[in-house]
Design an enzyme around this catalytic site. Structure first.
Site, PDB file in Angstrom:
ATOM      1  N   GLN A 296      -3.080 -11.077   1.736  1.00  0.00           N
ATOM      2  CA  GLN A 296      -3.125  -9.615   1.837  1.00  0.00           C
ATOM      3  C   GLN A 296      -4.537  -9.138   1.542  1.00  0.00           C
ATOM      4  O   GLN A 296      -5.139  -9.505   0.534  1.00  0.00           O
ATOM      5  CB  GLN A 296      -2.167  -8.927   0.873  1.00  0.00           C
ATOM      6  CG  GLN A 296      -2.122  -7.419   1.197  1.00  0.00           C
ATOM      7  CD  GLN A 296      -1.346  -6.581   0.212  1.00  0.00           C
ATOM      8  OE1 GLN A 296      -1.736  -6.479  -0.943  1.00  0.00           O
ATOM      9  NE2 GLN A 296      -0.274  -5.961   0.674  1.00  0.00           N
TER      10      GLN A 296
ATOM     11  N   CYS B 228      -0.788   0.282  -2.306  1.00  0.00           N
ATOM     12  CA  CYS B 228      -1.089   0.245  -3.740  1.00  0.00           C
ATOM     13  C   CYS B 228      -1.267   1.654  -4.300  1.00  0.00           C
ATOM     14  O   CYS B 228      -2.083   2.425  -3.786  1.00  0.00           O
ATOM     15  CB  CYS B 228      -2.349  -0.582  -3.980  1.00  0.00           C
ATOM     16  SG  CYS B 228      -2.769  -0.721  -5.739  1.00  0.00           S
TER      17      CYS B 228
ATOM     18  N   PRO C 298       3.114  -8.895  -2.269  1.00  0.00           N
ATOM     19  CA  PRO C 298       1.894  -9.148  -3.028  1.00  0.00           C
ATOM     20  C   PRO C 298       1.909  -8.318  -4.317  1.00  0.00           C
ATOM     21  O   PRO C 298       2.174  -7.115  -4.272  1.00  0.00           O
ATOM     22  CB  PRO C 298       0.777  -8.663  -2.095  1.00  0.00           C
ATOM     23  CG  PRO C 298       1.421  -8.540  -0.751  1.00  0.00           C
ATOM     24  CD  PRO C 298       2.851  -8.228  -0.988  1.00  0.00           C
ATOM     25  N   MET C 299       1.652  -8.959  -5.451  1.00  0.00           N
ATOM     26  CA  MET C 299       1.587  -8.253  -6.729  1.00  0.00           C
ATOM     27  C   MET C 299       0.377  -8.746  -7.503  1.00  0.00           C
ATOM     28  O   MET C 299       0.210  -9.954  -7.712  1.00  0.00           O
ATOM     29  CB  MET C 299       2.873  -8.464  -7.535  1.00  0.00           C
ATOM     30  CG  MET C 299       4.088  -7.761  -6.953  1.00  0.00           C
ATOM     31  SD  MET C 299       5.596  -8.009  -7.931  1.00  0.00           S
ATOM     32  CE  MET C 299       6.028  -9.695  -7.421  1.00  0.00           C
ATOM     33  N   ALA C 300      -0.470  -7.800  -7.923  1.00  0.00           N
ATOM     34  CA  ALA C 300      -1.716  -8.137  -8.597  1.00  0.00           C
ATOM     35  C   ALA C 300      -1.455  -8.926  -9.871  1.00  0.00           C
ATOM     36  O   ALA C 300      -0.644  -8.537 -10.713  1.00  0.00           O
ATOM     37  CB  ALA C 300      -2.487  -6.860  -8.930  1.00  0.00           C
TER      38      ALA C 300
ATOM     39  N   GLY D  83      11.706  -1.974  -1.942  1.00  0.00           N
ATOM     40  CA  GLY D  83      12.036  -1.006  -2.974  1.00  0.00           C
ATOM     41  C   GLY D  83      13.455  -1.154  -3.485  1.00  0.00           C
ATOM     42  O   GLY D  83      14.417  -1.041  -2.723  1.00  0.00           O
ATOM     43  N   ASP D  84      13.589  -1.455  -4.770  1.00  0.00           N
ATOM     44  CA  ASP D  84      14.890  -1.530  -5.462  1.00  0.00           C
ATOM     45  C   ASP D  84      15.778  -2.658  -4.952  1.00  0.00           C
ATOM     46  O   ASP D  84      16.997  -2.511  -4.865  1.00  0.00           O
ATOM     47  CB  ASP D  84      15.627  -0.189  -5.364  1.00  0.00           C
ATOM     48  CG  ASP D  84      14.925   0.928  -6.121  1.00  0.00           C
ATOM     49  OD1 ASP D  84      13.942   0.620  -6.827  1.00  0.00           O
ATOM     50  OD2 ASP D  84      15.344   2.087  -5.997  1.00  0.00           O
TER      51      ASP D  84
END
Length: 382
Positions: A82, A113, A26-28, A216-217
């Site tokens: 989410q 977040c 999930p990304m705002a 992550g990465d």
């Protein structure tokens, strides 16, 4: 070097099988219905694609923007929402609403977040420090969810002196959470430095009862295979690596299915995807101009590494119609091949060592006095 998966592993989230074991983070302002559509198209519908953050207060109050954000295309299955919340009662009401109104098939809870407006209220990645509050929220969510699986996404902790991921993972297991995802950074790191994959491995050893997903990465499909090989995690969560690259999910499917195929689109193909993305946004919002304006944030990500001059980039970033966007894209050297190095890091990469927290938050991890419904955010989307 391209590596191959020996066999496509199975990831089960409650009754749902996610194969390959790949989840869109999930990304705002990013993982709305149009972007999820693009990612699903490139993956052939394989994987799990989560909505951007929905605040529980805004949901139960039926905020107009929030009700639009929880819209799913008819082809989306399972539908994944989410939720963000800091008040157990409000979280419980939101989950019950999702169940009663059949709004989703899977609920993920946001404890990862790092944004100051979230952490200064004790939410997001700040919340797991208060162990009793975390437990109360998970208890309410799971008890109200019925047959819907509940998962969580979290970070290692607030900083290196206040790590919480092992305690949070154990609490999640005890409260009936279906799976946990760990971003291998602290809140203080924000998006800087290197993700700690060893922490993902430690969490997997600590909570073998449920699936552990690593985040992550992951900048290319081979990174996902390497993460699973090195950490033993059950799946991967992909965030910034797909910004301006929704076709990454096609690469991930190929990697997990054991083929060496990776996409390296020319600028012409990228431009076609850009125009489609902007078109989908306009259709979703119900206003072409607003859709193109919303698309502006994606321009630099799509063009990363291509030889496009600064003046043209500025022009593309202020377009306000599909005709204008399409016309300007046609002015580019569209025969450019995929640039070397464009598969690397993208999006926010700077660290942020100052963490905004409520007064006295770190004094006692078990003192939750004064935290309640007034700390809830009233709008969704981050």
């Amino acid at each position: 070097m391209t590596t191959l998966a020996p066999s496509p592993p199975l990831l089960r989230i409650g009754p749902h099988t996610v194969q390959p074991p790949v989840v869109l983070a999930p990304m705002a302002g990013i993982t709305n219905a149009p972007f999820r559509t693009l990612c699903r198209e490139f993956s052939g519908g394989k994987g799990l694609f989560v909505s951007e953050m929905i605040t529980t207060r805004a949901l139960v109050e039926r905020n107009e923007k929030t009700m639009q954000l929880i819209h799913f295309d008819a082809s989306e299955t399972p539908r994944s929402i989410q939720l963000y919340g800091v008040d157990p009662a409000t979280v419980g009401r939101a989950v019950r609403m999702i169940v009663d109104e059949n709004l989703a098939d899977h609920i993920d809870l946001n404890f990862g977040c790092p944004v100051p407006k979230v952490t200064r209220k004790g939410g997001g990645s700040a919340l797991p420090y208060k162990r009793p509050l975390l437990r109360a929220i998970l208890h309410e969510a799971v008890s109200q969810a019925g047959d819907l699986p509940v998962t969580i996404k979290m970070r290692k902790g607030i900083d290196d002196d206040h790590l919480t991921f092992l305690d949070a993972g154990r609490i999640a297991v005890e409260e009936g959470v279906t799976a946990v995802a760990l971003h291998g950074r602290t809140t203080a790191q924000h998006y800087g430095g290197t993700a700690d994959w060893e922490a993902i491995a430690r969490l997997k050893e600590h909570v073998p009862e449920i699936p552990v997903l690593g985040n992550g990465d992951i900048w290319c499909a081979d990174d996902a295979l390497r993460m699973m090989r090195e950490t033993g995690c059950d799946g991967v969560v992909v965030g910034r690596g797909c910004l301006g690259r929704p076709w990454l999910f096609g690469d991930l499917v190929s990697a997990f299915e054991g083929t060496a195929t990776r996409q390296a689109p020319t600028l012409r193909t990228v431009a076609d995807v850009m125009l489609r993305h902007a078109t989908l946004l306009g259709e979703w919002i119900g206003d072409e101009a607003r859709g193109v304006i919303d698309f502006r944030k994606h321009v630099a990500w799509y063009l990363k590494g291509f030889a496009v001059g600064s003046e043209m980039r500025k022009k593309l970033a202020i377009t306000s119609s599909l005709e204008e966007l399409g016309s300007q894209l046609q002015e580019l050297d569209l025969d450019q091949p995929w640039p070397d190095g464009a598969d690397g890091p993208r999006g926010r990469t700077s660290g942020n060592n100052r963490v905004a927290l409520p007064d006295g938050w770190l004094k006692d991890p078990y003192d939750c006095a004064g935290i309640g419904a007034d700390a809830e955010l009233d709008t969704s989307g981050g």
